[in-house]
Design a protein around this motif. Structure first.
Motif, PDB file in Angstrom:
ATOM      1  N   GLY A 156       0.792  -1.226   0.000  1.00 45.66           N
ATOM      2  CA  GLY A 156       0.000   0.000   0.000  1.00 45.66           C
ATOM      3  C   GLY A 156       0.819   1.267   0.000  1.00 45.66           C
ATOM      4  N   CYS A 157       1.939   1.293  -0.725  1.00 45.12           N
ATOM      5  CA  CYS A 157       2.748   2.506  -0.786  1.00 45.12           C
ATOM      6  C   CYS A 157       2.019   3.582  -1.578  1.00 45.12           C
ATOM      7  N   ARG A 158       2.164   4.814  -1.136  1.00 48.95           N
ATOM      8  CA  ARG A 158       1.482   5.925  -1.811  1.00 48.95           C
ATOM      9  C   ARG A 158       2.049   6.194  -3.196  1.00 48.95           C
ATOM     10  N   LYS A 159       3.291   5.780  -3.435  1.00 47.79           N
ATOM     11  CA  LYS A 159       3.883   5.952  -4.756  1.00 47.79           C
ATOM     12  C   LYS A 159       3.614   4.697  -5.573  1.00 47.79           C
ATOM     13  N   PRO A 160       2.865   4.806  -6.673  1.00 51.44           N
ATOM     14  CA  PRO A 160       2.429   3.609  -7.421  1.00 51.44           C
ATOM     15  C   PRO A 160       3.582   2.740  -7.924  1.00 51.44           C
ATOM     16  N   ASP A 161       4.693   3.356  -8.354  1.00 54.13           N
ATOM     17  CA  ASP A 161       5.796   2.576  -8.907  1.00 54.13           C
ATOM     18  C   ASP A 161       6.897   2.311  -7.884  1.00 54.13           C
ATOM     19  N   CYS A 162       6.545   2.232  -6.622  1.00 55.94           N
ATOM     20  CA  CYS A 162       7.531   1.948  -5.567  1.00 55.94           C
ATOM     21  C   CYS A 162       8.154   0.571  -5.798  1.00 55.94           C
ATOM     22  N   GLU A 163       9.456   0.485  -5.541  1.00 57.08           N
ATOM     23  CA  GLU A 163      10.168  -0.775  -5.782  1.00 57.08           C
ATOM     24  C   GLU A 163       9.727  -1.880  -4.826  1.00 57.08           C
ATOM     25  N   VAL A 164       9.151  -1.535  -3.690  1.00 56.38           N
ATOM     26  CA  VAL A 164       8.809  -2.513  -2.669  1.00 56.38           C
ATOM     27  C   VAL A 164       7.616  -3.359  -3.112  1.00 56.38           C
ATOM     28  N   VAL A 165       7.781  -4.690  -3.025  1.00 54.90           N
ATOM     29  CA  VAL A 165       6.729  -5.613  -3.458  1.00 54.90           C
ATOM     30  C   VAL A 165       6.182  -6.417  -2.282  1.00 54.90           C
ATOM     31  N   SER A 166       7.041  -6.806  -1.341  1.00 56.93           N
ATOM     32  CA  SER A 166       6.607  -7.618  -0.203  1.00 56.93           C
ATOM     33  C   SER A 166       7.303  -7.118   1.049  1.00 56.93           C
ATOM     34  N   ALA A 167       6.778  -7.554   2.208  1.00 59.77           N
ATOM     35  CA  ALA A 167       7.363  -7.056   3.462  1.00 59.77           C
ATOM     36  C   ALA A 167       6.911  -7.903   4.639  1.00 59.77           C
ATOM     37  N   VAL A 168       7.706  -7.841   5.708  1.00 62.07           N
ATOM     38  CA  VAL A 168       7.313  -8.314   7.032  1.00 62.07           C
ATOM     39  C   VAL A 168       7.492  -7.127   7.971  1.00 62.07           C
ATOM     40  N   GLY A 204       6.083   1.711  17.846  1.00 61.86           N
ATOM     41  CA  GLY A 204       6.629   1.844  16.504  1.00 61.86           C
ATOM     42  C   GLY A 204       6.635   0.520  15.778  1.00 61.86           C
ATOM     43  N   THR A 205       7.354   0.475  14.651  1.00 63.47           N
ATOM     44  CA  THR A 205       7.421  -0.753  13.849  1.00 63.47           C
ATOM     45  C   THR A 205       8.836  -0.960  13.320  1.00 63.47           C
ATOM     46  N   LEU A 206       9.158  -2.218  13.082  1.00 61.06           N
ATOM     47  CA  LEU A 206      10.355  -2.613  12.344  1.00 61.06           C
ATOM     48  C   LEU A 206       9.873  -3.282  11.068  1.00 61.06           C
ATOM     49  N   GLY A 207      10.204  -2.716   9.919  1.00 60.11           N
ATOM     50  CA  GLY A 207       9.776  -3.265   8.635  1.00 60.11           C
ATOM     51  C   GLY A 207      10.948  -3.727   7.796  1.00 60.11           C
ATOM     52  N   VAL A 208      10.839  -4.936   7.232  1.00 63.62           N
ATOM     53  CA  VAL A 208      11.848  -5.457   6.309  1.00 63.62           C
ATOM     54  C   VAL A 208      11.148  -5.669   4.970  1.00 63.62           C
ATOM     55  N   TYR A 209      11.616  -4.990   3.921  1.00 65.25           N
ATOM     56  CA  TYR A 209      10.934  -4.951   2.634  1.00 65.25           C
ATOM     57  C   TYR A 209      11.777  -5.619   1.555  1.00 65.25           C
ATOM     58  N   GLN A 210      11.065  -6.196   0.551  1.00 63.55           N
ATOM     59  CA  GLN A 210      11.718  -6.849  -0.572  1.00 63.55           C
ATOM     60  C   GLN A 210      11.249  -6.207  -1.874  1.00 63.55           C
ATOM     61  N   ALA A 211      12.159  -6.204  -2.840  1.00 60.97           N
ATOM     62  CA  ALA A 211      11.807  -5.743  -4.178  1.00 60.97           C
ATOM     63  C   ALA A 211      11.370  -6.907  -5.055  1.00 60.97           C
ATOM     64  N   ARG A 212      10.965  -8.014  -4.410  1.00 66.24           N
ATOM     65  CA  ARG A 212      10.467  -9.195  -5.106  1.00 66.24           C
ATOM     66  C   ARG A 212       9.381  -9.827  -4.244  1.00 66.24           C
ATOM     67  N   ALA A 213       8.692 -10.818  -4.795  1.00 72.30           N
ATOM     68  CA  ALA A 213       7.519 -11.374  -4.127  1.00 72.30           C
ATOM     69  C   ALA A 213       7.887 -12.214  -2.908  1.00 72.30           C
ATOM     70  N   GLU A 214       9.104 -12.754  -2.848  1.00 69.22           N
ATOM     71  CA  GLU A 214       9.498 -13.589  -1.727  1.00 69.22           C
ATOM     72  C   GLU A 214       9.638 -12.742  -0.468  1.00 69.22           C
ATOM     73  N   ILE A 215       8.913 -13.121   0.591  1.00 69.45           N
ATOM     74  CA  ILE A 215       8.934 -12.315   1.815  1.00 69.45           C
ATOM     75  C   ILE A 215      10.159 -12.668   2.657  1.00 69.45           C
ATOM     76  N   PRO A 216      10.638 -11.729   3.466  1.00 68.90           N
ATOM     77  CA  PRO A 216      11.756 -12.021   4.368  1.00 68.90           C
ATOM     78  C   PRO A 216      11.339 -13.040   5.424  1.00 68.90           C
ATOM     79  N   PRO A 217      12.305 -13.670   6.122  1.00 71.10           N
ATOM     80  CA  PRO A 217      11.970 -14.654   7.164  1.00 71.10           C
ATOM     81  C   PRO A 217      11.255 -13.987   8.345  1.00 71.10           C
ATOM     82  N   LYS A 218      10.019 -14.379   8.565  1.00 74.46           N
ATOM     83  CA  LYS A 218       9.198 -13.755   9.599  1.00 74.46           C
ATOM     84  C   LYS A 218       9.807 -13.924  10.993  1.00 74.46           C
ATOM     85  N   GLY A 219      10.260 -15.135  11.312  1.00 73.10           N
ATOM     86  CA  GLY A 219      10.788 -15.397  12.644  1.00 73.10           C
ATOM     87  C   GLY A 219      11.977 -14.507  12.983  1.00 73.10           C
ATOM     88  N   LEU A 220      12.871 -14.325  12.015  1.00 75.22           N
ATOM     89  CA  LEU A 220      14.057 -13.510  12.253  1.00 75.22           C
ATOM     90  C   LEU A 220      13.674 -12.051  12.495  1.00 75.22           C
TER      91      LEU A 220
END
Length: 446
Positions: free
Chosen positions: A162-174, A186-202
């Protein structure tokens, strides 16, 4: 077992094929020695190559699995190492968040790492940092959702981010929440520029570690505020009667002895300048010593005269040691006000200071030969001193305790020392048989 049967079958097949080729196909047939030599060479080659050839796919799977396990173990080692040096130990600030993101990005298997508070981005490192700007409102809908719901969000597509910029490189996140106690801060976010999500547990483990550091930072902040408040209380405790007596003395001497009046004004200004403007919680003993001498000289000039005798026994090595500010003077003031003032003939106040290089401590003793402290007050002060700071009587209760006026300075000092040193200090109050009161203070050398 299954692999052994396969290997045996292959060896039998090799020798059978070798027999057919060397004895039936070749004309004339080979003799026994070349046939056996060729068979042994082929068998040895197959047996040695068996793990990588016949069981290759299964072993490669194990290697990949072992790689994942190694990466996981390495990740947790990095996690533990990072935990000792995380900048968020200083609090949830933009600078601390930026340095934390730079530290965590290589070990969290993400293209970008972000830390936010409940409304704004504090830091963002990686693809998309041109519009995920520190200090601006959160650009995604996933991060605010994490704050509202208080649980980790797994996002597998650009629409979920849900990034406000339509062409944002971010595709997936934990995105995991950061907490102080039960409160999401607050939050800690780890983002990917591909569909594979980062390891949730880590990511969640790191968020928990960051939360622990934020809780410790909050405790430090509260402790500093409480310590500052106690120091302000000691500053405000300067006896107005002491000031009144000094000003009266100055006024009376202004006409008859102007030079003495001028000297008293200078001493009084030095006294209040040190008491009010001293920064921090520690100062060299030499400064505290000068402050005490100034106070006692003013008391002698304005009130006691020759009735107040002062003796100093100061080890020169202690002069450069750092001690808590406004700690020695209240002890000396108590000796004057509650020990000497009540005796018509006056008395003696002694200040003794030593350094113990072996235990790395500074020992300070303030004693007087005055009236001595009341037994009920001494018992109350001793009981409170033996308690933890959080168990001490509340401010509302202190004024109702026996001799509360006499002991409030000692209690205030004890609470501030506990906030500064924990259990690494000692404050003892006693009444010798010879009379008077003795206060022994031992603090770590700084």
């Amino acid at each position: 077992m299954r692999g052994s049967v396969t290997l045996a079958a292959v060896v039998v097949g090799i020798w059978s094929l070798l027999y057919v080729v060397t004895q039936l196909v070749v004309d004339p047939p080979l003799t026994v020695l070349p046939t056996v030599g060729a068979g042994v060479a082929i068998t040895v080659a197959v047996v040695l190559g068996y793990p990588s050839v016949l069981r290759g796919p299964r072993d490669r799977g194990r290697v990949r699995g072992g790689g994942r396990q190694g990466d996981s173990e390495r990740g947790f080692r990095d996690l533990a190492a990072a935990g000792r040096t995380l900048p968020l130990r200083a609090g949830l600030t933009q600078d601390a968040a930026r340095r934390t993101c730079e530290l965590l990005r290589p070990m969290l298997s993400g293209d970008a790492v972000s830390i936010t508070d409940t409304e704004d981005i504090l830091a963002y490192v990686g693809p998309g940092q041109d519009h995920h700007v520190a200090g601006s409102a959160m650009q995604t809908s996933a991060a605010p959702r994490t704050v509202r719901q208080g649980r980790t969000q797994l996002v597998r597509d650009r629409a979920g981010v849900g990034c406000r910029k339509p062409d944002c490189e971010v595709v997936s996140a934990v995105i995991a929440p950061l907490r102080i106690g039960q409160r999401v801060v607050g939050t800690l976010g780890v983002y990917q520029a591909r569909a594979e999500i980062p390891p949730k547990g880590l990511v969640e483990d790191m968020a928990n570690m960051l939360s622990l550091h934020l809780e410790l930072a909050e405790l430090d902040r509260e402790r500093r505020l409480a310590t500052d408040a106690r120091l302000d209380a000691l500053r405000a405790q300067i006896n107005p009667h002491f000031l009144f007596n000094i000003l009266n003395t100055i006024a009376s001497k202004a006409r008859t002895r102007p030079e003495e009046a001028r000297e008293l004004v200078l001493r009084l200004s030095e006294f209040f300048r040190y008491a009010v403007r001293q920064e921090g919680h520690f100062a060299e003993f030499a400064q505290e010593y000068f402050f005490v001498r100034t106070y006692l000289s003013l008391e002698q000039a304005a009130r006691f005269g020759e009735r107040l005798d002062v003796r100093y026994d100061i080890d020169p090595q202690v002069l450069t040691s750092r001690v808590p500010v406004l700690t020695i003077q209240p002890l000396v003031e108590n000796a004057v006000k509650h020990g000497i003032a009540g005796k018509k003939e006056g008395g003696t106040v002694r200040l003794r200071a030593r350094v113990d290089p072996l235990t790395r401590t500074v020992s300070i003793r303030v004693s007087d030969n005055g009236e001595g402290i009341d037994a009920a007050v001494l018992a109350t002060l001793t009981e409170q001193h033996n308690q933890r700071a959080e168990d001490l009587a509340s401010p509302a209760d202190r004024d109702t305790l026996p001799g509360a006026h006499a002991g409030v300075g000692l209690r205030n000092i004890s609470e501030r020392l506990h906030a500064l040193f924990g259990d690494r200090y000692d404050l003892q109050i006693s009444t010798p048989r010879s009379g008077g009161t003795v206060v022994d203070l031992t603090v770590p050398m700084r």
